[in-house]
Design a protein around this motif. Structure first.
Motif, short mmCIF file in Angstrom:
data_model
loop_
_atom_site.label_atom_id
_atom_site.label_comp_id
_atom_site.label_asym_id
_atom_site.label_seq_id
_atom_site.Cartn_x
_atom_site.Cartn_y
_atom_site.Cartn_z
N TYR A 154 0.81 -1.21 0.00
CA TYR A 154 0.00 0.00 0.00
C TYR A 154 0.85 1.27 0.00
O TYR A 154 0.57 2.20 -0.77
CB TYR A 154 -0.96 -0.01 1.18
CG TYR A 154 -1.92 1.15 1.16
CD1 TYR A 154 -2.97 1.18 0.24
CD2 TYR A 154 -1.77 2.23 2.02
CE1 TYR A 154 -3.85 2.25 0.21
CE2 TYR A 154 -2.64 3.30 1.99
CZ TYR A 154 -3.67 3.31 1.08
OH TYR A 154 -4.54 4.37 1.03
N PHE A 157 2.18 1.78 -3.48
CA PHE A 157 1.08 2.17 -4.35
C PHE A 157 0.76 3.66 -4.21
O PHE A 157 0.55 4.37 -5.20
CB PHE A 157 -0.14 1.32 -4.04
CG PHE A 157 -1.43 1.84 -4.61
CD1 PHE A 157 -1.73 1.69 -5.95
CD2 PHE A 157 -2.33 2.51 -3.80
CE1 PHE A 157 -2.91 2.18 -6.47
CE2 PHE A 157 -3.52 2.99 -4.30
CZ PHE A 157 -3.81 2.84 -5.66
N LEU A 172 -6.14 -0.07 -6.27
CA LEU A 172 -5.58 -1.27 -5.66
C LEU A 172 -6.74 -2.20 -5.31
O LEU A 172 -7.81 -1.74 -4.89
CB LEU A 172 -4.81 -0.89 -4.40
CG LEU A 172 -3.70 -1.83 -3.92
CD1 LEU A 172 -2.58 -1.88 -4.94
CD2 LEU A 172 -3.14 -1.35 -2.58
N SER A 194 -10.04 -0.14 -4.02
CA SER A 194 -9.99 1.32 -3.84
C SER A 194 -11.31 1.93 -4.31
O SER A 194 -12.03 1.35 -5.13
CB SER A 194 -8.84 1.91 -4.64
OG SER A 194 -7.60 1.36 -4.26
N ALA A 295 -2.36 -3.90 -8.34
CA ALA A 295 -2.60 -2.51 -8.76
C ALA A 295 -3.00 -2.49 -10.23
O ALA A 295 -2.40 -3.19 -11.06
CB ALA A 295 -1.37 -1.66 -8.53
#
Length: 883
Positions: A154, A157, A172, A194, A295
């Protein structure tokens, strides 16, 4: 379309033939004018020759001009329609020829169209998202002994998203499972995503709305989006579900939307979606080294994949400098989303498409041979049509039209073959296509078949048109059996060589795949999968308790005791990870006496938690030491069981029992664990497994685990006891969902299923190619022998032995076969390089390849010998009289 194609092939042929016009028309013009002046029966060949010589002075230029004008005159619809009607009449007069040719073409065109339909279903345009060509997946990579793909953390990302400018958005997601609390607990697949996940894909909910940004934050209230299937199945398609709460094992969540029918997320299994940050633990969100998420991103308009890759390379280098402990030698790989979705299907499709194209070429060679033989028997017809005024270009156009009609009929039958083939492929293929794909013989497939048939028709029509010899009419009326044109014979010989070489390439390729699959199935997985049934259970969070209990009212031992008491159960155990099911997770570890650690050599292993009798249930032998004792089933147990691969790395010539390892690195605070046992290298993650793969660590199953797998060895057929096992578990606790019931043999078979399927199809295509080649060689040799009937009869009458005739006739075919085999071996060598990624443990020269060559040579020689034997039985007197 047919009219345009005929016109186009007519022009191409005209240009190709122009250089011969000036040489041939002089003789034709004189003969044509002589036919019009008097009855052919009243004149001798000498008189006609005299007239030709007399008219040569003035007729040549006029006829050349007319012929050239005819070449470039666009044919009228009426003349094309006449050619088509005449083609159908010709086919009706020769039904056997038409049936054989159409069937042969239908097999080739149908198979090719079926594979084309599969390829179309696996193209980027098949993705059900907005502008799918702009969607990419981002992989974290790390340089170890080899460059490995990893997921994204994370924090990484967040940095990629903040520092990049090549994307319209980046999201993500992660696949997981959850328990839905209904009247009966149901385990469902979910995606944790997300907030902008749906926006990037270009998909909007059919009911309600997507997630909002404030809902994808730490501590936000729980919200969810349902799939259309779950909404209809579990909630009766109630539109008022939006705004209502549903209960998961983790607590209630508010439904804010329902996705449209058919949408199941990028995992293609999701039935419910939850916001990413609101679900993940703070430790996971803050830990840069936890790289297990996926991702995706949407490229900005005009930005290429290469440009985005360069930008992310720069960002990766910057992160490596900023966070050397976690990002050393780490980079990002940009991959098109279509490649990731259809990645496992495309290599097999390329191989199958190449194979079916080879079959199509062999089918076309067979039909071309038939057309050449048929053209040779039509010399009288061609001479008569020429004598009454037909130009050479007009005759060629008619032959091309007949070829096009034949191939279009073959395409029509091929569409039926394609439909049936596609249904068989979809029913038997072990490769599960994404749920949004629906391969079918649709309009693009029909167009492909028509274009393919037109191309084949032009190619097939050129051969007989090129060798259509306009002979003297008097010669044509006198005899139609005195040999054949040298050019046509040479063309047939070339086609025979092509058939042999193509069939050999396909058969060698199939034999390589067969040997590869044989080698795969011979791999020892390190355990005995026979008679082992597995099933997974999932516990609601409120029932999870410490001290190693499966759930509140039930402990591990109670579950195992209940299962062991069932009839037919030989052994039972629990584990967090099953071999070959892809559920293992990796951790870094440190070992006694290891040297300096870098990102390239930092040791990593896969951790599994098992009950003590797990190894006995799977019959995994202990090479050294022992398994877990009851007093070691405690938190932070110092005991661990490892595989041989770890021992070979650190203590290759020492006794590993008593050596120590710890999770993390040497400076981590975790406890040292002592090795108490060593087992062989179990194939946990795939067949075959990379020789440099990471080892496996086994710890005793301690604290409550919400998802565990039950492994049962039975003396009964596993399928017969599955219902009993499920009922026994739910008797202990009806709230526990039981799912993924399968046998260990099925998990092993799934590892080689795609290779088996590709091998089966290649073998089928290879057998068809060998059959078509044998029929083609037999037909050509039979025809050539028929052309030599008079010669063979005379030779027999003069004293030649039957054996001599057989040997000489068969030798003609054997020479063609020998040339085809040499070319085929060269092609097979090239094909092996193409198939290299599909092969496992196959040597450069393999017995399977030698066997394939022997099969082709034997079949081809038999196809040559049979007509030769038939020729040796010709009655000399009948042969001479027939002439």
């Amino acid at each position: 379309m047919l009219y345009s194609l005929i016109a186009l092939c007519y022009r191409i042929t005209a240009v190709w033939r122009r250089r011969r016009v000036h040489r041939d028309l002089e003789d034709e013009l004189a003969f044509h004018l002589a036919m019009r002046e008097a009855d052919i029966a009243a004149r001798t060949d000498g008189e006609l020759d005299a007239r030709r010589a007399a008219m040569r002075r003035f007729g040549n230029r006029t006829r050349v001009k007319e012929e050239l004008t005819d070449m470039w005159t666009f044919p009228t619809i009426e003349s094309v329609w006449q050619d088509v009607r005449y083609a159908f009449r010709t086919l009706r007069r020769t039904p056997t020829f038409a049936l054989v040719a159409i069937t042969t073409l239908a097999l080739g065109i149908g198979g090719t169209t079926a594979i084309f339909s599969l390829g179309e279903a696996a193209s980027v345009d098949a993705l059900p998202y907005r502008e799918p060509e702009r969607l990419v997946q981002l992989w974290g990579t790390v340089e170890r002994e080899r460059t490995e793909r990893r997921g994204a953390s994370y924090p990484d990302f967040v940095d990629w998203r903040r520092q990049s400018s090549s994307f319209d958005g980046m999201a993500l997601f992660d696949g997981a499972t959850a328990t839905l609390a209904l009247q009966q607990a149901e385990r469902i697949d979910i995606e944790i995503v997300s907030a902008n996940y749906f926006q990037i894909l270009g998909v909007t909910p059919a009911l309600g709305r997507p997630f909002q940004q404030q809902e994808d934050a730490r501590g936000a209230d729980g919200v969810a989006i349902l799939s259309d299937g779950l909404w209809r199945r579990s909630f009766g398609a109630d539109a008022s579900i939006v705004g209502s709460k549903v209960v998961l094992a983790t607590g209630p969540v508010t439904v804010v939307g329902v996705m449209p029918p058919g949408f199941r997320g990028l995992t293609d299994q999701a039935q419910l979606w939850l916001p990413f940050e609101a679900v993940q633990s703070p430790q996971t969100l803050d830990r840069r080294g936890t790289r297990g998420f996926v991702a995706i991103a949407r490229l900005k308009s005009g930005v290429t994949q290469e440009g985005a890759q360069r930008e992310l390379d720069t960002i990766s280098a910057r992160l490596e400098q900023t966070y050397p402990d976690t990002n050393e030698k780490r980079a990002v790989e940009v991959s098109p989303l279509a490649v990731e979705v259809f990645g496992q299907l495309r290599p097999a499709l390329r191989v199958l498409l190449a194979a079916v194209v080879v079959v199509l070429l062999i089918a076309c060679a067979n039909v071309a041979n038939l057309l050449l033989a048929r053209a040779a028997t039509r010399q009288r017809e061609i001479a008569v049509r020429s004598a009454i005024g037909a130009s050479r270009s007009r005759l060629m156009r008619q032959l091309l039209t007949e070829s096009l009609v034949l191939t279009l009929l073959g395409a029509g039958a091929g569409l039926a073959v394609a439909h049936g083939t596609l249904r068989v492929l979809l029913a038997t293929s072990p490769v599960v296509l994404p749920s949004f794909t629906h391969p079918a013989v649709d309009l693009p497939a029909v167009g492909f078949a028509v274009v393919l048939a037109a191309a084949c028709g032009i190619l097939l029509g050129l051969a007989p048109a090129a060798h259509a010899r306009v002979a003297r009419l008097s010669d044509a009326l006198k005899s139609t059996t005195r040999g054949t044109a040298t050019g046509a014979r040479s063309a047939r010989s070339i086609l025979v060589i092509a058939e042999v070489s193509l069939a050999l390439v396909l058969l060698v390729s199939a034999s390589l795949l067969i040997r590869s699959v044989s080698n795969l199935t011979a791999i020892d997985p390190g355990f005995e999968p026979e008679s082992v049934l597995t099933l997974r259970v999932s516990l609601p969070a409120e029932q999870a308790t410490p001290a190693g209990e499966l759930s509140g009212p039930i402990g591990n031992e109670r579950v195992l005791e209940r299962l062991r008491s069932l009839p037919g159960v030989v052994a039972a155990s629990l584990t967090t990870d099953l071999p070959l099911d892809g559920s293992s997770s990796a951790v870094f570890y440190a070992a006694d006496g290891m040297g300096e650690v870098t990102a390239q050599n930092r040791p990593r292993a896969y951790v599994h938690r098992v009950t003590p009798d797990f190894f006995a249930t799977l019959r995994i032998p202990l090479l050294a030491g022992r398994t877990f004792a009851p007093n070691e089933i405690v938190p932070d147990t110092p005991a661990v069981i490892v595989t041989e691969r770890l021992v070979r790395r650190f203590w290759p010539h020492q006794n590993p029992i008593g050596k120590r390892i710890k999770l993390g690195d040497l400076q981590s605070e975790g406890p040292w664990r002592q090795i108490i046992g060593v087992i062989p290298d179990v194939k946990y993650r795939g067949l075959p497994e990379n020789p440099t793969a990471d080892p496996d660590l086994f710890f005793p199953m301690l604290a409550a685990v919400r998802q565990v797998a039950i492994v049962v060895r039975t003396s009964l057929p596993p399928s017969s006891i599955a219902g009993t096992l499920r009922a026994a578990v739910q008797e202990l606790n009806p709230a526990i969902p039981v799912y993924n019931v399968t046998t260990l043999e099925e998990l092993v078979a799934a590892q080689t299923a795609q290779s088996h399927f590709t091998m089966w199809l290649m073998g089928t295509f290879a057998a068809l190619a060998v059959l078509l080649s044998a029929l083609g060689i037999f037909g050509v040799m039979s025809y050539l022998v028929t052309q030599r009937t008079r010669e063979i009869g005379i030779r027999l009458a003069l004293g030649a032995s039957h054996r001599m005739v057989v040997r000489e006739v068969a030798a003609d075919g054997a020479r063609l076969v020998a040339v085809g085999v040499v070319l085929g071996i060269a092609g097979a060598i090239a094909a092996r390089q193409v198939l290299a990624a599909q092969l496992f443990a196959v040597g450069a020269i393999d017995t399977a390849q030698v066997f394939a060559v022997a099969v082709i040579v034997t079949v081809a020689l038999v196809a040559c010998v049979i007509p030769a034997v038939r020729a040796s039985r010709v009655d000399p007197m009948l042969a001479v009289r027939a002439e």
